[in-house]
Design a protein around this motif. Sequence first.
Motif, PDB file in Angstrom:
ATOM      1  N   GLY A 154       0.832  -1.193   0.000  1.00 44.29           N
ATOM      2  CA  GLY A 154       0.000   0.000   0.000  1.00 44.29           C
ATOM      3  C   GLY A 154       0.864   1.239   0.000  1.00 44.29           C
ATOM      4  N   CYS A 155       0.232   2.405  -0.238  1.00 43.37           N
ATOM      5  CA  CYS A 155       1.014   3.646  -0.320  1.00 43.37           C
ATOM      6  C   CYS A 155       1.161   4.295   1.053  1.00 43.37           C
ATOM      7  CB  CYS A 155       0.381   4.612  -1.306  1.00 43.37           C
ATOM      8  SG  CYS A 155      -1.248   5.182  -0.812  1.00 43.37           S
ATOM      9  N   CYS A 156       0.452   3.785   2.097  1.00 43.05           N
ATOM     10  CA  CYS A 156       0.618   4.272   3.467  1.00 43.05           C
ATOM     11  C   CYS A 156       0.280   5.750   3.613  1.00 43.05           C
ATOM     12  CB  CYS A 156       2.035   4.023   3.977  1.00 43.05           C
ATOM     13  SG  CYS A 156       2.527   2.312   3.850  1.00 43.05           S
ATOM     14  N   SER A 157      -0.660   6.233   2.788  1.00 41.84           N
ATOM     15  CA  SER A 157      -1.036   7.640   2.857  1.00 41.84           C
ATOM     16  C   SER A 157      -2.527   7.779   2.556  1.00 41.84           C
ATOM     17  CB  SER A 157      -0.222   8.448   1.835  1.00 41.84           C
ATOM     18  OG  SER A 157      -0.654   9.794   1.810  1.00 41.84           O
ATOM     19  N   VAL A 158      -3.138   8.836   3.089  1.00 42.66           N
ATOM     20  CA  VAL A 158      -4.538   9.126   2.776  1.00 42.66           C
ATOM     21  C   VAL A 158      -4.652  10.469   2.045  1.00 42.66           C
ATOM     22  CG1 VAL A 158      -5.502   7.711   4.616  1.00 42.66           C
ATOM     23  CG2 VAL A 158      -4.896  10.099   5.107  1.00 42.66           C
ATOM     24  N   MET A 159      -3.540  10.874   1.400  1.00 43.64           N
ATOM     25  CA  MET A 159      -3.517  12.114   0.628  1.00 43.64           C
ATOM     26  C   MET A 159      -3.206  11.790  -0.833  1.00 43.64           C
ATOM     27  SD  MET A 159      -4.070  14.906   2.267  1.00 43.64           S
ATOM     28  CE  MET A 159      -4.163  15.548   3.952  1.00 43.64           C
ATOM     29  N   PRO A 160      -3.721  12.606  -1.778  1.00 42.77           N
ATOM     30  CA  PRO A 160      -3.287  12.442  -3.171  1.00 42.77           C
ATOM     31  C   PRO A 160      -1.780  12.682  -3.283  1.00 42.77           C
ATOM     32  CG  PRO A 160      -5.192  13.911  -3.011  1.00 42.77           C
ATOM     33  CD  PRO A 160      -4.690  13.692  -1.615  1.00 42.77           C
ATOM     34  N   PHE A 161      -1.144  12.064  -4.282  1.00 40.47           N
ATOM     35  CA  PHE A 161       0.283  12.319  -4.514  1.00 40.47           C
ATOM     36  C   PHE A 161       0.600  12.109  -5.992  1.00 40.47           C
ATOM     37  CE2 PHE A 161      -0.300   7.925  -3.205  1.00 40.47           C
ATOM     38  CZ  PHE A 161       0.452   7.189  -4.110  1.00 40.47           C
ATOM     39  N   PHE A 162       1.657  12.760  -6.451  1.00 40.25           N
ATOM     40  CA  PHE A 162       2.023  12.668  -7.870  1.00 40.25           C
ATOM     41  C   PHE A 162       2.958  11.497  -8.120  1.00 40.25           C
ATOM     42  CE2 PHE A 162       0.527  17.043  -7.841  1.00 40.25           C
ATOM     43  CZ  PHE A 162      -0.171  17.096  -9.039  1.00 40.25           C
ATOM     44  N   VAL A 163       2.674  10.781  -9.214  1.00 41.26           N
ATOM     45  CA  VAL A 163       3.596   9.764  -9.735  1.00 41.26           C
ATOM     46  C   VAL A 163       3.972  10.273 -11.122  1.00 41.26           C
ATOM     47  CG1 VAL A 163       3.876   7.348 -10.369  1.00 41.26           C
ATOM     48  CG2 VAL A 163       2.308   7.965  -8.506  1.00 41.26           C
ATOM     49  N   GLY A 164       5.094  10.981 -11.242  1.00 41.32           N
ATOM     50  CA  GLY A 164       5.394  11.666 -12.488  1.00 41.32           C
ATOM     51  C   GLY A 164       4.296  12.677 -12.782  1.00 41.32           C
TER      52      GLY A 164
END
Length: 366
Positions: free
Chosen positions: A191-201
């Motif tokens: 999992g990404c271990c976050s509850v916020m949007p984030f950029f992948v490139g």
Amino acid sequence: MAVRKHLQRVQLRDWEEIRFPAWPVDVTVELILEKLLVCLLQAGWADKIPFIWFWPDGFPSCAIMTHDVETEAGRDFCSGLMDLDDAYRIKSSFQVIPEGRYRVSESFLQEIRRRGFEINVHDLNHDGRLFNNWERFLVRAERINKHGREFGAAGFRSAVLYHNLDWYGALDFSYDMSVPSVGHLEAQRGGCCSVMPFFVGKVLELPVTTTQDYSLFHILNQHSTDLWKRQTARIMEKHGLASFIIHPDYLAEARARDTYKSLLAHLADLRSQRNMWIALPGEVNQWWRARSQMKLVPEGKAWMIEGPESDRARVAYAVLQDERLHYEVEPQGNCRRPPAEEYARVSRLTRTMAMGDKVMMHEQEL
Ligand SMILES: [Zn+2]
């Protein structure tokens, strides 16, 4: 269905023993960022650290409702599902499989658009092999991109939440929704271990932060909203994004439909009582992109926000209260004036603060 459920339970049987990521919501990324802010404030770098608040108009948290359409029966229930959502004034997105599962007519897509809901692409043919082979992925990605243009879709979600972030560059979408915060009950764990949007490139990831309806009903054997409420409460503590996947295909059963209606009622309550922002995934994407272009700049001695949609943005401050981190959000157009020496220290913090795209500070005086 019975065989599938049995196999999944066998495959997932050890899920309760997994210690990391944390079940039922993992916020490791947010905790690291908070710890960093606390260290800086305790070290006396500044009395308060300004940043651009996470959501527009000062909303304290956000939620999106998304529907993956798996079968013909699911497709045929989409109208009814839009009625259900509309009854709670919640607009949602429909992820449509473009090939091999069911016919996608223009009138089907038109109805979704006309009623103010959103269309995204769901995999190519949903065979679970999208990321098995790089060459084949490139061929498939081209077809997926073509369908995206035909649907007028800006968002993508793969089948079964399979994902390979290194390959996202081949996908022509503005955002993706295939990465869980904690994937204990998914075929691809982690999992990404976050509850916020984030950029992948160039792609914005809107993580899946709550348990899917299928897992709740058929793996955990629950028809209550308790788990969803617990997850949402934890996400709201972190001012995060609560994202839900509900399939029209699994709502044929009255019991499942009732559970879903309770969830909609709960979200509508959170909107009216806790000011939660319930938006379309496309709106969240647009906001988060605009926010990433914004800058905090001093005007006189006040902090102002410059950039696209900055009229919807708020200046916020991280402060310590009784040794605990606390956020203060400015009301619109009311920027506080920091004392000169504090401003100088805060400016030096610009590079020290590695808060991803969440903190954009002026780089003058470095
Ligand atoms: Zn699916």
